[in-house]
Scaffold this active site. Structure first.
Site, PDB file in Angstrom:
ATOM      1  N   GLU A 207     -33.431 -25.219  18.317  1.00 15.63           N
ATOM      2  CA  GLU A 207     -33.946 -24.037  17.628  1.00 15.63           C
ATOM      3  C   GLU A 207     -34.657 -24.437  16.343  1.00 15.63           C
ATOM      4  O   GLU A 207     -35.693 -23.879  15.976  1.00 15.63           O
ATOM      5  CB  GLU A 207     -32.820 -23.052  17.324  1.00 15.63           C
ATOM      6  CG  GLU A 207     -32.240 -22.363  18.544  1.00 15.63           C
ATOM      7  CD  GLU A 207     -33.297 -21.702  19.399  1.00 15.63           C
ATOM      8  OE1 GLU A 207     -34.288 -21.174  18.848  1.00 15.63           O
ATOM      9  OE2 GLU A 207     -33.160 -21.716  20.625  1.00 15.63           O
TER      10      GLU A 207
ATOM     11  N   GLU B 183     -41.910 -20.098  20.855  1.00 19.28           N
ATOM     12  CA  GLU B 183     -41.608 -20.152  22.287  1.00 19.28           C
ATOM     13  C   GLU B 183     -42.556 -21.079  23.042  1.00 19.28           C
ATOM     14  O   GLU B 183     -42.127 -21.956  23.786  1.00 19.28           O
ATOM     15  CB  GLU B 183     -41.661 -18.744  22.890  1.00 19.28           C
ATOM     16  CG  GLU B 183     -40.635 -17.779  22.338  1.00 19.28           C
ATOM     17  CD  GLU B 183     -39.208 -18.207  22.620  1.00 19.28           C
ATOM     18  OE1 GLU B 183     -38.983 -19.136  23.406  1.00 19.28           O
ATOM     19  OE2 GLU B 183     -38.304 -17.611  22.027  1.00 19.28           O
TER      20      GLU B 183
ATOM     21  N   HIS C  34     -40.503 -24.638  21.913  1.00 19.43           N
ATOM     22  CA  HIS C  34     -39.693 -25.006  23.084  1.00 19.43           C
ATOM     23  C   HIS C  34     -40.533 -25.625  24.194  1.00 19.43           C
ATOM     24  O   HIS C  34     -40.019 -26.362  25.030  1.00 19.43           O
ATOM     25  CB  HIS C  34     -38.947 -23.786  23.622  1.00 19.43           C
ATOM     26  CG  HIS C  34     -37.897 -23.276  22.696  1.00 19.43           C
ATOM     27  ND1 HIS C  34     -36.941 -24.085  22.140  1.00 19.43           N
ATOM     28  CD2 HIS C  34     -37.660 -22.028  22.209  1.00 19.43           C
ATOM     29  CE1 HIS C  34     -36.155 -23.369  21.359  1.00 19.43           C
ATOM     30  NE2 HIS C  34     -36.574 -22.121  21.384  1.00 19.43           N
TER      31      HIS C  34
END
Length: 793
Positions: free
Chosen positions: A564, A507, A511
């Protein structure tokens, strides 16, 4: 987030979220983070094994087994610690989220709102235990009634009859004729015979239908979706995206409806989600967009008012929540969300997201809107989603240490500094106990907002959903598949801790990393064209993002999975860093075990991912699972015995397989291979090189029967050995005077149904009527349902 098989039956793949790999709302353009348990779908979206016979069903792959794994979210202690005003704030935000979550029913399949309304009417009139007596009297067996409860729980959990992780349809595991007798002879039918009969007439056949096109969500001949009218194709979706880009309109809160005019030209309606319709009001930003356009030989009309009655209820509770906001940032955030849902403005939602980013370390955390684009076959339209949670301070402290080290760790990533953001915008990173997660499934972690411009220049937030992960961690040794015996105890011991590390890295630094090269509307570049060199070609940068282009709009159908994959790869790569492991409290032999189990989990996940591949269409149905398969292919390609996948025969005499990871070669063989791959992923993303990105990603994602792995054959083994997944029962909050009470439910299909039956105590029938009216008004856009059910306006 896979589903399970019951004896020989395969569950329907859905987009449901898995339990061991809880999906994560990802940042970077509507992408979710890493699923739990490395290879399993998101929490609460899978159905476990059942033993009932299939009966007369057409295809057992799409039938839910009778038995499911069910867990309840535990948030009692976190809720108890809230102050009265904080409870009121959380309560009204939860109400807003649950109302908005009903919009998902209108974003899935034409029949989903009718099925939901029928089931809700049935179980509001009779508790599951009461209905059981009636069902047995009508000739159902105990197993058949359990199958009906499981189907109902599946519809509620996925907000529709397609799994939210995998996008496949699921049907009841009992004969249609028996279910019809139960429904038409129920107390609900006695009280409202025309209404219940009309709902069954409308959705009964569709509920059981396994016609080829209805088996999957998709566009055109590939499947069904209500993000687009039934006559739309991928070409229509691309044309519409080009139109939206030309008008600087986001697709997040839209649906597309196509009709053919008398002149034979296609006419497209781009419908924005909002409370208000198209009547002119003092609303300059959106009014200027609400008109007809001529674009590339086609007519486009931008309207608004989609989901209006539902969004009206969302807005009402956001207004109430605003009175209990703890900070001015929260007040302004809610004001902008209200503006967005009222007028259909994504710009207002972005403004609200800015205030949300600035609201650091709140006691009650929440986010709401059209967020994730996984289920749009084109990859641009958001599913409505809302969550409310309380901060877990102990676990959050570890994530805060990771954030403090982020700038240094970003330098360890395998791309030149020019490909990283100019300034790392320190995000909030907390561990939360979920009170409410409304939508089609529950993730394990979140990285949002998904707006590229905000992420690049203003930041984002990361959250790990602690009580969801706790549910996902539970693993029984005897149900572990595809692992060598000597790995199983180690896997069980370290799966949870290793996943904490992977979620944090995925995370925050997955990302949260990487720069997009952009030329704005004034022609200004955010990189130096003269000095920045593409490390893959040794040349100057040849491609970038123009004004109005986003990651989602440019990479469309592969954007979610590609992102992803990039985030998962970052997690694997950086978990090798001793500093990271020390932050989470691991040193020495324990640290090495965490690394090994994290990589092993990903390798196993890549094999499990084959469940979500459809050979007939040569397509993947789930972004995270495709990403994990790609990583498996990269590690297999590294060679030198790093990873092997070997077909075997199980103790039951049926086909089986084993994955082997040589832990001594992770750093010497695995790390260099992942480094090369990760650099290519980032360079292609940064430069907006769609052709290069597709060639790379789709090449690794191809599933063939070429030796030595023979993945198509292995897919049959994966389907045969599917593991059980859990559904998650969520609590409700109820306002009694000025006090907010927490209502909890048993961990069973019946408990999950009760939680939904009590979710809208004041206006349940009104909501069901609203949903069916909205569905009926648009029914002409799909082959079915094509007639208004009797008793419906």
């Amino acid at each position: 987030m896979p589903a399970k098989l019951a004896s020989a039956r395969l569950l329907a793949e859905g987009d449901a979220r898995p339990d061991p790999e809880a999906r994560q709302l990802a940042g970077g353009g509507g992408v979710r983070g890493a699923p739990m348990n490395g290879g399993e779908p998101e929490a609460g979206s899978e159905f476990a094994i059942g033993a009932a016979a299939a009966g007369p069903m057409a295809d057992t792959q799409y039938i839910l087994p009778n038995d499911i794994g069910v867990s309840s979210l535990d948030c009692r202690e976190a809720f108890r610690l809230l102050l009265p005003t904080e409870r009121l704030y959380a309560h009204h935000l939860s109400r807003a989220a649950w109302y908005g979550g009903l919009a998902v029913l209108l974003q899935t399949s034409p029949e989903a709102p009718y099925i939901y309304a029928l089931l809700s009417r049935l179980f509001r009139a009779q508790d599951p235990d009461q209905l059981r007596q009636h069902a047995l009297a009508e000739g159902l067996t105990e197993e058949e009634y359990q199958a009906f409860l499981v189907y109902t729980a599946g519809v509620y959990s996925n907000m529709g009859n397609y799994k939210s992780f995998g996008d496949t349809k699921f049907v009841p595991n009992l004969p249609k004729e028996k279910l019809e007798r139960v429904i038409l002879g129920s107390k609900a039918a006695e009280q409202h015979p025309e209404e219940v009969g009309g709902l069954w007439q409308t959705c009964g056949e569709l509920m059981f239908s396994l016609e080829s096109r209805l088996r999957h969500l998709g566009l055109g001949k590939e499947g069904i979706t209500t993000y687009f009218s039934g006559n739309c194709t991928m070409e229509d979706a691309k044309l519409a995206q080009d139109f939206l880009d030309s008008q600087n309109l986001s697709a997040y809160n839209t649906r597309l409806f196509k009709e053919v005019g008398q002149d034979g030209k296609p006419c497209y309606e781009v419908r924005l989600a909002s409370v208000l319709s198209t009547e002119p009001i003092l609303d300059s930003e959106m009014n200027s967009k609400l008109k007809s356009y001529e674009f590339q030989g086609s007519n486009f009309r931008v309207t608004r008012g989609d989901y209006a009655p539902i969004l009206q209820k969302v807005v009402e509770h956001l207004e109430k929540a605003k009175a209990y906001a703890a900070t001015s940032h929260q007040e302004q955030m809610l004001a902008q969300y209200i503006e967005s849902f009222t007028h259909g403005s994504i710009e207002a939602h972005k403004k609200g997201s800015r205030f949300w980013i600035q609201d650091k370390a709140p006691i009650v955390e929440s986010y709401i809107g059209f967020i994730e684009s996984y289920r749009d076959p084109f990859g641009s339209r958001g599913e409505f989603e809302g969550f409310v949670a309380m901060v877990n301070k102990a676990m959050s402290a570890k994530f805060e240490r990771l954030v403090a080290s982020a700038e240094q760790l970003l330098k360890e990533l395998p791309w030149p500094p020019a490909f990283e953001k100019d300034k790392f915008l320190t995000p909030d990173f907390t561990s939360l106990d979920v009170l409410t997660f409304a939508g089609s499934g529950i993730p394990a972690g979140i990285n949002i907002p998904n707006y590229d411009d905000l992420r690049q220049t203003e930041g984002f937030k990361n959250v790990s959903l602690g009580n969801v992960l706790a549910v996902a961690y539970a693993t029984q040794r005897e149900k572990l598949t595809f692992l060598e015996e000597e790995d199983k105890d180690l896997y069980i011991r370290w799966k949870g801790p290793s996943f904490d590390v992977q979620v944090g890295l995925h995370e925050l630094l997955g990302h949260g990393s990487g720069k997009l090269f952009v030329q704005d509307e004034k022609g200004t570049f955010n990189f130096d064209q003269e000095t920045v060199i593409n490390p893959e070609t040794g040349e100057q940068i040849q491609s970038w993002y123009r004004s109005g282009e986003t990651w989602d709009s440019k990479f469309s159908t592969i954007a979610s999975s590609y992102e992803e994959c990039r985030a998962e790869s970052v997690g694997l790569y950086l978990c090798l860093n001793p500093q990271v492991l020390e932050i989470f409290g691991f040193e020495g032999a324990d640290a090495e075990d965490v690394v090994y189990v994290n990589w092993l989990n990903m390798v196993r996940a890549g094999l499990l991912a084959l469940e979500f591949y459809t050979p007939e269409a040569s397509s993947w149905r789930q972004a995270h699972m495709q990403a994990r398969f790609v990583i498996l292919r990269v590690l297999l390609e590294a060679g030198e015995g790093l990873v092997t996948v070997t077909p075997t025969t199980g103790s039951d005499g049926r086909p089986d397989a084993q994955v082997h990871l040589d832990r001594n070669k992770i750093r010497t063989v695995g790390k260099p291979a992942l480094e090369r791959f990760l650099r290519r992923l980032q360079v292609l993303k940064s430069t907006g090189d769609v052709a290069g990105g597709r060639a790379l990603y789709e090449g690794y994602a191809a599933v063939t029967d070429a030796p030595p792995e023979c993945f198509l054959s292995l897919r049959d083994t994966v389907l045969l050995r599917k593991e059980a997944r859990k559904l998650i029962v969520q609590p409700n909050t109820r306002l009694e005077g000025s006090e907010v009470q927490l209502l909890e439910y048993e961990a069973s299909a019946a408990g999950l149904i009760r939680s939904f039956s009590e979710r809208f105590p004041e206006d349940g029938p009104e909501l069901e009527e609203i949903l069916t009216q909205l569905a009926t008004a648009d029914a002409r856009f799909w082959k079915c349902p094509s007639e208004t059910p009797s008793g419906q306006a």
